[in-house]
Write a protein that holds these residues in place. Structure first.
Motif, PDB file in Angstrom:
ATOM      1  N   ASP A  66       1.078  -0.996  -0.096  1.00 11.87           N
ATOM      2  CA  ASP A  66       0.031  -0.055   0.182  1.00 11.87           C
ATOM      3  C   ASP A  66       0.953   1.164  -0.158  1.00 11.87           C
ATOM      4  N   LEU A  67       0.586   2.275  -1.073  1.00  8.71           N
ATOM      5  CA  LEU A  67       1.247   3.391  -1.042  1.00  8.71           C
ATOM      6  C   LEU A  67       0.647   4.691  -0.462  1.00  8.71           C
ATOM      7  N   PRO A  68       1.125   5.541   0.043  1.00 13.07           N
ATOM      8  CA  PRO A  68       0.408   6.555   0.650  1.00 13.07           C
ATOM      9  C   PRO A  68      -0.108   7.415  -0.634  1.00 13.07           C
ATOM     10  N   THR A  69      -1.214   7.954  -0.556  1.00  7.25           N
ATOM     11  CA  THR A  69      -1.457   8.892  -1.529  1.00  7.25           C
ATOM     12  C   THR A  69      -2.155  10.253  -1.217  1.00  7.25           C
ATOM     13  N   ARG A  70      -2.376  10.511   0.085  1.00  9.51           N
ATOM     14  CA  ARG A  70      -2.748  11.789   0.831  1.00  9.51           C
ATOM     15  C   ARG A  70      -2.278  11.905   2.111  1.00  9.51           C
ATOM     16  N   TRP A  71      -1.574  13.153   2.338  1.00  7.43           N
ATOM     17  CA  TRP A  71      -1.076  13.510   3.708  1.00  7.43           C
ATOM     18  C   TRP A  71      -1.552  14.677   4.239  1.00  7.43           C
ATOM     19  N   SER A  72      -1.485  14.561   5.545  1.00  6.80           N
ATOM     20  CA  SER A  72      -1.762  15.812   6.347  1.00  6.80           C
ATOM     21  C   SER A  72      -0.564  16.197   7.257  1.00  6.80           C
ATOM     22  N   GLY A  73       0.052  17.176   6.709  1.00  7.75           N
ATOM     23  CA  GLY A  73       1.331  17.518   7.413  1.00  7.75           C
ATOM     24  C   GLY A  73       2.343  16.000   7.180  1.00  7.75           C
ATOM     25  N   ASP A  74       2.650  15.592   8.256  1.00  6.65           N
ATOM     26  CA  ASP A  74       3.450  14.297   8.152  1.00  6.65           C
ATOM     27  C   ASP A  74       2.765  13.072   8.437  1.00  6.65           C
ATOM     28  N   ALA A 100       9.480   8.767   7.035  1.00  2.00           N
ATOM     29  CA  ALA A 100       8.262   9.155   7.770  1.00  2.00           C
ATOM     30  C   ALA A 100       7.930  10.636   7.613  1.00  2.00           C
ATOM     31  N   GLY A 101       8.549  11.414   6.752  1.00  2.00           N
ATOM     32  CA  GLY A 101       8.596  12.803   6.731  1.00  2.00           C
ATOM     33  C   GLY A 101       7.344  13.287   5.697  1.00  2.00           C
ATOM     34  N   GLY A 102       6.574  12.271   5.215  1.00  2.00           N
ATOM     35  CA  GLY A 102       5.434  12.648   4.279  1.00  2.00           C
ATOM     36  C   GLY A 102       6.187  12.564   2.853  1.00  2.00           C
ATOM     37  N   ILE A 103       5.764  13.453   1.869  1.00  3.51           N
ATOM     38  CA  ILE A 103       6.098  13.399   0.560  1.00  3.51           C
ATOM     39  C   ILE A 103       7.371  14.119   0.084  1.00  3.51           C
ATOM     40  N   SER A 104       8.047  13.909  -0.562  1.00  2.08           N
ATOM     41  CA  SER A 104       9.410  14.682  -1.041  1.00  2.08           C
ATOM     42  C   SER A 104       9.191  16.145  -1.257  1.00  2.08           C
ATOM     43  N   PRO A 105      10.205  17.011  -0.850  1.00  2.00           N
ATOM     44  CA  PRO A 105      10.004  18.304  -1.445  1.00  2.00           C
ATOM     45  C   PRO A 105      10.060  18.807  -2.899  1.00  2.00           C
ATOM     46  N   LEU A 106      10.595  17.572  -3.498  1.00  2.00           N
ATOM     47  CA  LEU A 106      10.520  17.555  -4.948  1.00  2.00           C
ATOM     48  C   LEU A 106       9.187  17.604  -5.467  1.00  2.00           C
ATOM     49  N   ALA A 107       8.135  17.256  -4.807  1.00  2.00           N
ATOM     50  CA  ALA A 107       6.772  17.114  -5.483  1.00  2.00           C
ATOM     51  C   ALA A 107       6.533  18.579  -5.773  1.00  2.00           C
TER      52      ALA A 107
END
Length: 155
Positions: free
Chosen positions: A46-54, A120-127
């Motif tokens: 399972d891959l993350p598709t939405r984040w709220s902060g971290d 664990a830091g959420g999506i990459s800043p490259l996003a």
């Protein structure tokens, strides 16, 4: 006789520039497919598709994310190819369809690479810069405009 050689040379350049423009349109889905095949054994189920902060607030099966991104990228590439071969297509049609193909592929690569790093830091800043990949569409546009210039010289 010399004028005939110039016309042939212009026609050859037109075919080459059109072929290169179309090939550039298909680079993003090809890269997405290569990453998918390379990562197939290493990705989380399972891959993350939405984040709220971290915090990850929703996930999706990895194969669905990969397939969705590849399909979107390929459809956009097909639209770009159609626009390049159409004499009536606007520059915006080429830029946005080829560019959105690159954006879709990059989003998949960002999500997949985040899963690979198990960060664990959420999506990459490259996003944040992935929307700038819509500028990829300028490359096929430039080559297709070269084709149009060669065509207008023939007439």
């Amino acid at each position: 006789m010399d004028e005939m050689n110039e016309v042939r040379l212009a026609a050859r350049r037109s075919r080459v520039s059109t072929t290169l423009a179309i090939a550039l349109c298909w680079v993003p889905p090809a890269i997405a497919i290569v990453f998918t095949v390379t990562w197939s054994e290493l990705l989380a189920l399972d891959l993350p598709t939405r984040w709220s902060g971290d915090d990850v607030i929703s996930t999706m099966p990895g194969w669905v994310v990969a397939l969705g991104a590849i399909v979107i990228s390929a459809v956009c590439s097909a639209l770009a190819t159609s626009a390049i071969t159409s004499p009536d297509a606007t520059p915006a049609a080429i830029i946005f369809s080829a560019g959105l193909s690159a954006v879709a592929a990059s989003v998949w690569i960002l999500i997949g690479s985040e899963s690979m790093s198990r960060g664990a830091g959420g999506i990459s800043p490259l996003a944040a810069v992935s929307p700038l990949l819509v500028l990829w569409g300028l490359l096929p546009l430039a080559l297709s405009r070269a084709r149009a210039q060669h065509r207008s010289q023939e007439v």
